[in-house]
Design an enzyme around this catalytic site. Structure first.
Site, short mmCIF file in Angstrom:
data_model
loop_
_atom_site.label_atom_id
_atom_site.label_comp_id
_atom_site.label_asym_id
_atom_site.label_seq_id
_atom_site.Cartn_x
_atom_site.Cartn_y
_atom_site.Cartn_z
CB CYS A 74 -0.71 0.03 1.29
SG CYS A 74 -1.93 1.31 1.79
CB CYS A 189 -2.92 3.37 -5.93
SG CYS A 189 -4.58 2.14 -4.76
N1 DGL Z 1 -3.68 0.08 -1.93
C1 DGL Z 1 -3.57 1.60 -0.89
C2 DGL Z 1 -2.23 2.41 -1.95
O1 DGL Z 1 -1.36 1.35 -2.44
C3 DGL Z 1 -4.20 2.28 -1.34
C4 DGL Z 1 -6.13 2.49 -1.30
C5 DGL Z 1 -7.11 3.14 -0.26
O2 DGL Z 1 -6.92 4.53 -0.28
O3 DGL Z 1 -7.07 3.12 1.31
O4 DGL Z 1 -1.89 3.52 -2.23
#
Ligand code: DGL
Length: 267
Positions: A74, A189
């Site tokens: 993330c 993301c």
């Molecule tokens: N999957 C997360 C990232 O790589 C973010 C998604 C969210 O907003 O929670 O930033």
């Protein structure tokens, strides 16, 4: 089977795009996938509150699973708390996921690069520092999308997303300047690769959509290599925890496709 699992952490299903690459390179550890879906989306959280939440979750995760390593799949979390987590838990190797600005700057021919991320990630000092350190000679456009992570979640649940709604989110990535055009968009993301086919189809011109998942898996593999492992494949015994308790049928089916079994109760 070695006792210590590899933990993969995200706010939702985005980390599965990283898990996919981890599985290619790491077949001798079983995986605990941990999704803080009760906190999703991370993109709009206030910094201090989100950092405190993630640190609390990590301390629980480490106590419960004694992981060989944690991969934070993330960007929104990594750009905020990676160094704090490493300080707080010095005995657990932690691999983060941060915007692939360096490889984008090395690869671009036009010098125009865009970074598509959550609003949290585009605001971080970490992201600005990456640009200053590695892409000072490029024109980097930061595009913070409030909606795409949710759209990616919905898309994987089979909800139809209108083309125009996706286009509205990606269009600011496409820049024309002095006869040159953006040629690389960094997918900063981990949810976004789920929409990569739509991005390619709707893009006003072809660009390279840079997904760092493979590079993260290589980094994790090299660190795990140093810790030693055994040869039993973990696939089949891998589990997932969602902080909501149960993310619903469509997500259970999705994670099943990734070889994960939903566990309920404490992490
Ligand atoms: N999957 C997360 C990232 O790589 C973010 C998604 C969210 O907003 O929670 O930033």
């Amino acid at each position: 089977m070695t006792e210590q699992p590899l933990v993969v952490f995200d706010s939702g299903i985005g980390g599965l795009t990283v898990l996919h690459e981890l599985r290619v390179l790491i077949q001798d550890r079983h995986v605990v996938y941990f999704a803080d879906d009760a906190g999703f989306p991370y993109g709009g959280w206030e910094k201090e509150a989100l950092a405190a939440r993630i640190i609390t979750l990590f301390s629980q995760l480490i106590a419960d699973h004694d992981p060989v390593m944690i991969v934070i799949a993330c960007n929104t979390a990594s750009t905020l708390v990676l160094s704090q987590l490493r300080q707080a838990f010095p005995n657990v190797p932690i691999v983060g996921t941060v915007p692939a600005i360096k490889p984008a700057a090395e690869r671009t021919r036009s010098g125009l690069v865009s970074v598509l991320a959550t609003p949290g990630t585009v605001k971080r000092a970490y992201t600005r520092d990456l640009i200053e350190s590695f892409a000072a000679r490029c024109h980097v456009r930061l595009v913070g999308s409030e909606k795409l992570a949710q759209m990616a979640e919905d898309h994987t649940r089979g909800v139809d997303i209108e083309d125009q709604a996706i286009l509205d989110e990606i269009l600011p990535c496409f820049v024309e300047k002095d006869g040159r055009k953006t040629d690389i968009v960094v997918l900063a993301c981990t949810h976004y690769p789920f929409l990569a086919n739509e991005f390619r189809r709707l893009a006003p011109w072809p660009v390279d959509w840079l997904d760092p998942a493979e590079a993260i898996a290589r980094r994790a593999r090299s660190l795990i290599g140093e810790t030693g492992s055994n040869s039993e494949p973990g696939y089949g015994s891998d589990v997932a925890y969602f902080t909501s308790g149960d993310p619903g049928f469509a997500t259970r089916r999705l994670i099943g496709g990734f070889g994960l079994r939903l566990q309920t109760g404490n992490s």
